[in-house]
Design a protein around this motif. Structure first.
Motif, mmCIF file in Angstrom:
data_model
loop_
_atom_site.group_PDB
_atom_site.id
_atom_site.type_symbol
_atom_site.label_atom_id
_atom_site.label_comp_id
_atom_site.label_asym_id
_atom_site.label_seq_id
_atom_site.Cartn_x
_atom_site.Cartn_y
_atom_site.Cartn_z
ATOM 1 N N VAL A 133 0.856 -1.184 0.000
ATOM 2 C CA VAL A 133 0.000 0.000 0.000
ATOM 3 C C VAL A 133 0.894 1.235 0.000
ATOM 4 O O VAL A 133 1.880 1.302 0.745
ATOM 5 N N ARG A 134 0.554 2.193 -0.842
ATOM 6 C CA ARG A 134 1.323 3.452 -0.922
ATOM 7 C C ARG A 134 0.432 4.601 -0.471
ATOM 8 O O ARG A 134 -0.696 4.751 -0.937
ATOM 9 N N PHE A 135 0.962 5.413 0.436
ATOM 10 C CA PHE A 135 0.201 6.563 0.925
ATOM 11 C C PHE A 135 1.163 7.669 1.320
ATOM 12 O O PHE A 135 2.387 7.489 1.361
ATOM 13 N N ASP A 171 0.712 13.024 -7.916
ATOM 14 C CA ASP A 171 1.807 12.729 -8.848
ATOM 15 C C ASP A 171 2.477 11.391 -8.559
ATOM 16 O O ASP A 171 3.000 10.749 -9.477
ATOM 17 N N ARG A 172 2.473 10.978 -7.300
ATOM 18 C CA ARG A 172 3.189 9.754 -6.930
ATOM 19 C C ARG A 172 2.271 8.544 -6.745
ATOM 20 O O ARG A 172 2.701 7.509 -6.271
ATOM 21 N N GLY A 173 1.017 8.690 -7.111
ATOM 22 C CA GLY A 173 0.108 7.559 -7.090
ATOM 23 C C GLY A 173 -0.239 7.037 -5.717
ATOM 24 O O GLY A 173 -0.395 5.821 -5.523
ATOM 25 N N ALA A 174 -0.409 7.928 -4.744
ATOM 26 C CA ALA A 174 -0.792 7.496 -3.397
ATOM 27 C C ALA A 174 -2.243 7.022 -3.392
ATOM 28 O O ALA A 174 -3.100 7.570 -4.101
ATOM 29 N N GLU A 175 -2.526 6.001 -2.595
ATOM 30 C CA GLU A 175 -3.899 5.521 -2.451
ATOM 31 C C GLU A 175 -4.684 6.386 -1.466
ATOM 32 O O GLU A 175 -5.905 6.501 -1.576
ATOM 33 N N PHE A 176 -3.989 6.973 -0.512
ATOM 34 C CA PHE A 176 -4.659 7.844 0.447
ATOM 35 C C PHE A 176 -3.632 8.732 1.131
ATOM 36 O O PHE A 176 -2.421 8.531 1.011
ATOM 37 N N LEU A 177 -4.147 9.730 1.857
ATOM 38 C CA LEU A 177 -3.350 10.676 2.631
ATOM 39 C C LEU A 177 -3.750 10.547 4.087
ATOM 40 O O LEU A 177 -4.949 10.469 4.399
ATOM 41 N N VAL A 178 -2.775 10.538 4.997
ATOM 42 C CA VAL A 178 -3.082 10.633 6.419
ATOM 43 C C VAL A 178 -2.477 11.926 6.958
ATOM 44 O O VAL A 178 -1.365 12.312 6.578
ATOM 45 N N ILE A 179 -3.225 12.600 7.821
ATOM 46 C CA ILE A 179 -2.763 13.831 8.470
ATOM 47 C C ILE A 179 -2.858 13.605 9.969
ATOM 48 O O ILE A 179 -3.946 13.427 10.522
ATOM 49 N N ALA A 180 -1.698 13.633 10.635
ATOM 50 C CA ALA A 180 -1.620 13.255 12.051
ATOM 51 C C ALA A 180 -1.653 14.469 12.973
ATOM 52 O O ALA A 180 -0.754 14.689 13.781
ATOM 53 N N GLY A 181 -2.711 15.270 12.856
ATOM 54 C CA GLY A 181 -2.934 16.340 13.816
ATOM 55 C C GLY A 181 -2.369 17.686 13.430
ATOM 56 O O GLY A 181 -1.464 17.814 12.617
ATOM 57 N N ASP A 182 -2.953 18.720 14.054
ATOM 58 C CA ASP A 182 -2.576 20.117 13.842
ATOM 59 C C ASP A 182 -2.621 20.494 12.367
ATOM 60 O O ASP A 182 -1.724 21.164 11.842
ATOM 61 N N LEU A 183 -3.682 20.065 11.711
ATOM 62 C CA LEU A 183 -3.964 20.547 10.359
ATOM 63 C C LEU A 183 -4.161 22.051 10.396
ATOM 64 O O LEU A 183 -3.633 22.791 9.572
ATOM 65 N N HIS A 184 -4.928 22.513 11.392
ATOM 66 C CA HIS A 184 -5.153 23.941 11.585
ATOM 67 C C HIS A 184 -4.266 24.460 12.713
ATOM 68 O O HIS A 184 -3.795 23.687 13.555
ATOM 69 N N GLU A 221 -12.304 -5.050 -2.479
ATOM 70 C CA GLU A 221 -11.388 -5.860 -1.674
ATOM 71 C C GLU A 221 -10.715 -4.996 -0.611
ATOM 72 O O GLU A 221 -10.278 -3.868 -0.884
ATOM 73 N N LEU A 222 -10.626 -5.513 0.612
ATOM 74 C CA LEU A 222 -9.972 -4.796 1.699
ATOM 75 C C LEU A 222 -8.470 -4.753 1.466
ATOM 76 O O LEU A 222 -7.807 -5.780 1.404
ATOM 77 N N ARG A 223 -7.946 -3.540 1.309
ATOM 78 C CA ARG A 223 -6.513 -3.341 1.079
ATOM 79 C C ARG A 223 -5.780 -3.057 2.380
ATOM 80 O O ARG A 223 -4.665 -3.499 2.599
ATOM 81 N N CYS A 224 -6.429 -2.255 3.233
ATOM 82 C CA CYS A 224 -5.744 -1.744 4.411
ATOM 83 C C CYS A 224 -6.790 -1.180 5.362
ATOM 84 O O CYS A 224 -7.845 -0.719 4.934
ATOM 85 N N ALA A 225 -6.507 -1.205 6.643
ATOM 86 C CA ALA A 225 -7.338 -0.531 7.635
ATOM 87 C C ALA A 225 -6.543 0.638 8.214
ATOM 88 O O ALA A 225 -5.341 0.511 8.486
ATOM 89 N N VAL A 226 -7.205 1.774 8.362
ATOM 90 C CA VAL A 226 -6.575 2.964 8.940
ATOM 91 C C VAL A 226 -7.284 3.275 10.256
ATOM 92 O O VAL A 226 -8.509 3.437 10.295
ATOM 93 N N TYR A 227 -6.512 3.336 11.328
ATOM 94 C CA TYR A 227 -7.031 3.605 12.665
ATOM 95 C C TYR A 227 -6.606 5.005 13.092
ATOM 96 O O TYR A 227 -5.482 5.439 12.799
ATOM 97 N N GLY A 228 -7.480 5.695 13.819
ATOM 98 C CA GLY A 228 -7.100 7.009 14.313
ATOM 99 C C GLY A 228 -8.021 7.505 15.408
ATOM 100 O O GLY A 228 -9.135 7.005 15.588
ATOM 101 N N ARG A 229 -7.524 8.479 16.137
ATOM 102 C CA ARG A 229 -8.334 9.157 17.143
ATOM 103 C C ARG A 229 -7.921 10.609 17.235
ATOM 104 O O ARG A 229 -6.719 10.927 17.215
#
Length: 325
Positions: A2-4, A47-60, A128-136
């Protein structure tokens, strides 16, 4: 595999301190920089063909979001959605769930994790399930609970990625929010931990990969060095990381040895030459440089005269602002 893309600490529309931004070009570049860094993150995903983006806090940058920042984020997420790329966002101490938001509509491909419990989302391809993403997310600014202990991988997950804003190992210099240890993270059974909060990028564990992506844009003169996001490839054997620089404005500290300068003109020429060296290495991006004079020189007495340093600084600024970048 998986690429992200893993990003964090974008601090959209942050105010900048520690710099004289009275020149309109400097002020404009700084005001745009965090938003431009977001655009660079999105471009990397596409551009790099990511399947998804994760942002780990302090977006704002603050609990009561800037409308300018929210509008910019909405446009960015629509670009990702049009490219078939989802986004998974955990809120941090700067943008907790109890802050104000304009409530702009985001594409359904954008997930903002719950602040009440660890949430699991599935990444599917052709059903098909590729990956699970967990967060809080953070419910409020100050979180002293160990949120990592609530993460637990399900056995059916082919790959599992966790997203959290936290101080792992009580790193000095950073508020001890959502404190936890690498052992806590390891116990959750994840294939990759995407962390935010510490603005300096780099992994802190290889098995499992536990990584701070750092801030996407340096926010003050102390934040020089690489700023960006990681392009991540994860499979059952581990993770491969590629750092992508997204900073729109660079911060640099320049130490100029004026030991050989016999007069003020020599000091000015040495400082200008040092600035030119930094400019050539900036890849076309503007640089905010803090110049420090060092060494022993007979010109020291002249530099101590009232107004000399201020005038020298003004002259250096004028000359550098006339150049591009």
């Amino acid at each position: 595999m998986v690429r992200f893309v893993h990003a964090a600490d974008l601090h959209l529309d942050a105010a900048f301190g520690g710099v004289d931004a009275s020149d309109e070009r400097v002020a404009a570049a700084l005001q745009r920089s965090t938003l431009d860094a977001l655009d660079a993150v999105v471009a990397t995903c596409i551009d790099r063909g990511a399947e998804f983006l994760v942002i780990a806090g302090d977006l704002h940058n603050r609990a009561d979001r800037s409308l300018r920042a929210e509008l910019s984020f909405q446009r960015a997420m629509r670009r990702l959605d049009a490219a078939g790329i989802g986004a998974y966002v955990a809120l941090g101490n700067h943008d907790p769930a109890d802050g104000w938001s304009a409530g702009l509509d985001l594409p359904p491909s954008v997930v903002v994790f719950s602040h009440r419990e660890v949430e699991r989302r599935e990444v599917l391809r052709d059903g098909e399930l590729r990956c699970a993403v967990y967060g809080r997310s953070f419910p409020r600014r100050v979180v002293t609970d160990n949120l990592a202990r609530g993460f637990a991988r399900r056995p059916e997950d082919p790959l599992a990625v966790a997203v959290l804003h936290a101080n792992v190992g009580q790193r000095p210099g950073w508020d001890n929010y959502a404190p936890c240890s690498v052992e806590d993270l390891r116990a959750a059974g994840m294939d990759y931990w995407a962390l935010g909060h510490v603005h300096v990028p780099g992994p802190i564990s290889e098995r499992p990969p536990v990584v701070y992506s750092g801030s996407t844009q340096g926010l003050d003169p102390s934040e020089e060095g690489p700023r960006g996001c990681y392009l991540v490839e994860v499979d059952g054997s581990g993770a491969r990381l590629e750092f992508v620089d997204t900073a729109a404005v660079l911060w640099r500290r320049i130490v100029v040895d004026v030991g050989s300068a016999s007069n003020i003109e020599g000091v000015r020429d040495a400082a200008a030459a040092a600035c030119e060296t930094v400019r050539r290495a900036s890849s076309g991006r503007p640089v905010v440089a803090r110049v420090e004079l060092g060494g022993r020189s007979p010109v020291h007495a002249e530099l101590r005269r009232p107004g000399v340093i201020a005038d020298l600084t003004a002259d250096l600024r004028d000359a550098q602002l006339a150049a591009e970048p």
